[in-house]
Design an enzyme around this catalytic site. Structure first.
Site, PDB file in Angstrom:
ATOM      1  N   ARG A  66      25.671  10.964 -43.950  1.00 51.50           N
ATOM      2  CA  ARG A  66      24.211  11.469 -43.646  1.00 51.50           C
ATOM      3  C   ARG A  66      24.087  12.784 -44.451  1.00 51.50           C
ATOM      4  NH1 ARG A  66      25.225   9.215 -38.827  1.00 51.50           N
ATOM      5  NH2 ARG A  66      23.434   8.465 -37.445  1.00 51.50           N
ATOM      6  N   GLN A 125      20.794   3.023 -36.384  1.00 49.03           N
ATOM      7  CA  GLN A 125      20.868   3.206 -37.671  1.00 49.03           C
ATOM      8  C   GLN A 125      19.775   2.998 -38.430  1.00 49.03           C
ATOM      9  OE1 GLN A 125      24.296   1.590 -39.908  1.00 49.03           O
ATOM     10  NE2 GLN A 125      25.875   2.998 -38.552  1.00 49.03           N
ATOM     11  N   ASP A 143      30.844   3.603 -30.052  1.00 51.11           N
ATOM     12  CA  ASP A 143      32.173   3.519 -30.666  1.00 51.11           C
ATOM     13  C   ASP A 143      33.444   4.074 -29.837  1.00 51.11           C
ATOM     14  OD1 ASP A 143      30.819   2.527 -32.760  1.00 51.11           O
ATOM     15  OD2 ASP A 143      30.906   3.997 -34.079  1.00 51.11           O
ATOM     16  N   ASN A 195      25.434  -3.708 -28.343  1.00 48.36           N
ATOM     17  CA  ASN A 195      25.500  -3.146 -29.767  1.00 48.36           C
ATOM     18  C   ASN A 195      26.965  -3.375 -30.258  1.00 48.36           C
ATOM     19  OD1 ASN A 195      26.364  -0.642 -29.156  1.00 48.36           O
ATOM     20  ND2 ASN A 195      25.168   0.136 -30.978  1.00 48.36           N
TER      21      ASN A 195
END
EC number: 2.5.1.19
Length: 428
Positions: A28, A172, A314, A337
């Site tokens: 980013r 995202q 994650d 996800n």
């Protein structure tokens, strides 16, 4: 012959790890610095495959930067506005979602004719919800192979207005829109459809945008309002915080077989949601100490948990292998996800946990894990997924060795992971 690495049983882990820079923050920050007016110096940048893909893409588009010899310090000369590709380009982005999604949106603001492509797995990772939103704002985007998946051809045209984006698959898509929208000619109002997943990752995006001088009006994560015709301002020096997802493996190892392991580069004020992984270890029975620039974890008798883990997708993977060392059945919920990440992580995790003897139930968006009486030796497939390799290294904290196939796949976010683990490990 596939590369493999066999880890011998580890009796104790103890010590300190200086974490590599966060992947989420690194990519980013690179993009925002490239769009900004002025020169930004990023320190503790992650040196990994995903970040290299972003750097290579920016260079191809014409962004000038210099990197230190160890690639962790980068000075970027901002474009002072949209990215304009002078001639038709093809950008190869590997399997880096943090490069593919934000670049696709950013290139919809500038002028050019750019093809975004990647590894075979990237072509299986959905991007349709982002493309739908970009098209609503006037962008010209076409699918070159399969509808709703990369590769894409992008030709600019996004002008703002009201766009709706589905938030239920990946955060995202929203991150990509948020970062591009301030450069559009008109104001943008983003309306979220469905339940927004991985909200803490949106907080990272908003905090970084603010660092580069752009503030977004966030109405309870349901709608976002971004004024057009803005300019990002370079930030002279920006320290990328350590990667909280990468911290999870060392903290979990300490919870299972500490000693105490201290990770530095993140702490109680970190912007990454994945620091809340440490709260889960605490619920399981480990002891955790929080500092401003560190988190330390010490072994405890671990018990199973049953939790919604949508906010730490994650790091939650690390709980799946930690569950092998906990009393009872661990259930992780609301993690659909996982299926659209580097691999279908729900199926991959279930398959490999069964190999070491666990009893596993895999649902559409949950997994339940009952540890075996004794963990058995297995060769673990990693599915070209860095997190599978790192998660399953924890199996070596049992009385059994474990073989990790294709260990080099950790290069996506943590090239020297196994060296760092070995440094903390005392073998049985």
């Amino acid at each position: 012959m596939q590369d493999s690495l066999t880890l011998q049983p580890i009796a104790l882990v103890d010590g300190t790890v200086n974490l590599p820079g966060s992947k989420s923050v690194s990519n980013r920050a690179l993009l925002l610095a490239a769009l900004a007016e002025g020169t930004t110096r990023l320190t503790n940048l992650l040196d990994s495959d995903d970040v290299r893909h972003m750097l290579d893409a920016l260079k191809a588009i014409g962004v000038k930067y210099s990197l230190s010899a160890d690639r962790t310090c980068c000075e970027i000369v901002g474009q002072g506005g949209p990215l304009n590709a002078k001639e038709p380009l093809e950008l190869f982005l590997g399997n880096a979602g943090t490069a593919m999604r934000p670049l696709a949106a950013a290139l919809c603001i500038g002028n050019g004719d750019v093809v975004l492509t990647g590894e075979p797995r990237m072509k299986e990772r959905p991007i349709g919800h982002l493309v739908d939103a970009l098209r609503q704002g006037g962008a010209e985007v076409e699918y070159l192979e399969q509808e709703n998946y990369p590769p894409l051809r992008v030709k600019g045209g996004f002008s703002g207005g009201e766009v709706t984006v589905n938030g239920s698959v990946s955060s995202q898509f929203l991150t990509a829109l948020l970062m591009a929208a301030p450069l559009a000619p008109n104001d943008t109002r983003i309306v979220i459809k469905g339940d927004l997943v991985s909200k803490p990752y949106i907080d990272i995006t908003l905090k970084l945008m603010a660092t580069f001088g752009v503030v977004v009006e966030n109405n309870d994560y349901d709608t976002f309002h971004i004024s057009g015709q803005q300019q990002y301002q370079a930030t002279r020096e920006y320290l990328v915080e350590g990667d909280a997802s990468s911290a999870s493996y060392f903290l979990a190892a300490a919870a299972i077989k500490g000693g105490t392991v201290k990770v530095t580069g993140i702490g109680r004020n970190s912007m990454q949601g994945d620091i809340h992984f440490a709260d889960v270890l605490e619920k399981m029975g480990a002891s955790v100490e929080w500092g401003d620039d560190y988190i330390a974890c010490t072994r405890g008798d671990l018990n199973a948990v049953d939790l919604d883990m949508n906010h730490i997708p994650d790091a939650a993977m690390t709980i799946a292998t930690t569950a092998l060392f906990a009393q009872g059945t661990t259930v992780m919920r609301n993690i659909y996800n996982w299926r659209v990440k580097e691999t279908d992580r729900l199926t991959a995790m279930a398959t490999e946990l069964r190999k070491v003897g666990a009893e596993v139930e895999e649902g559409h968006d949950f997994i339940s894990i009952t540890p075996p009486a004794k963990i058995v030796f297995a060769e673990i497939g990693t599915y070209n997924d860095h997190r599978m390799a790192m998660c399953f290294s924890l199996v070596a904290l049992s009385s059994s060795p474990v073989t990790i196939l294709d260990p080099k796949c950790t290069a996506k976010t943590f090239p020297d992971y196994f060296e760092q683990l070995a440094r903390l490990s005392h073998l049985a």
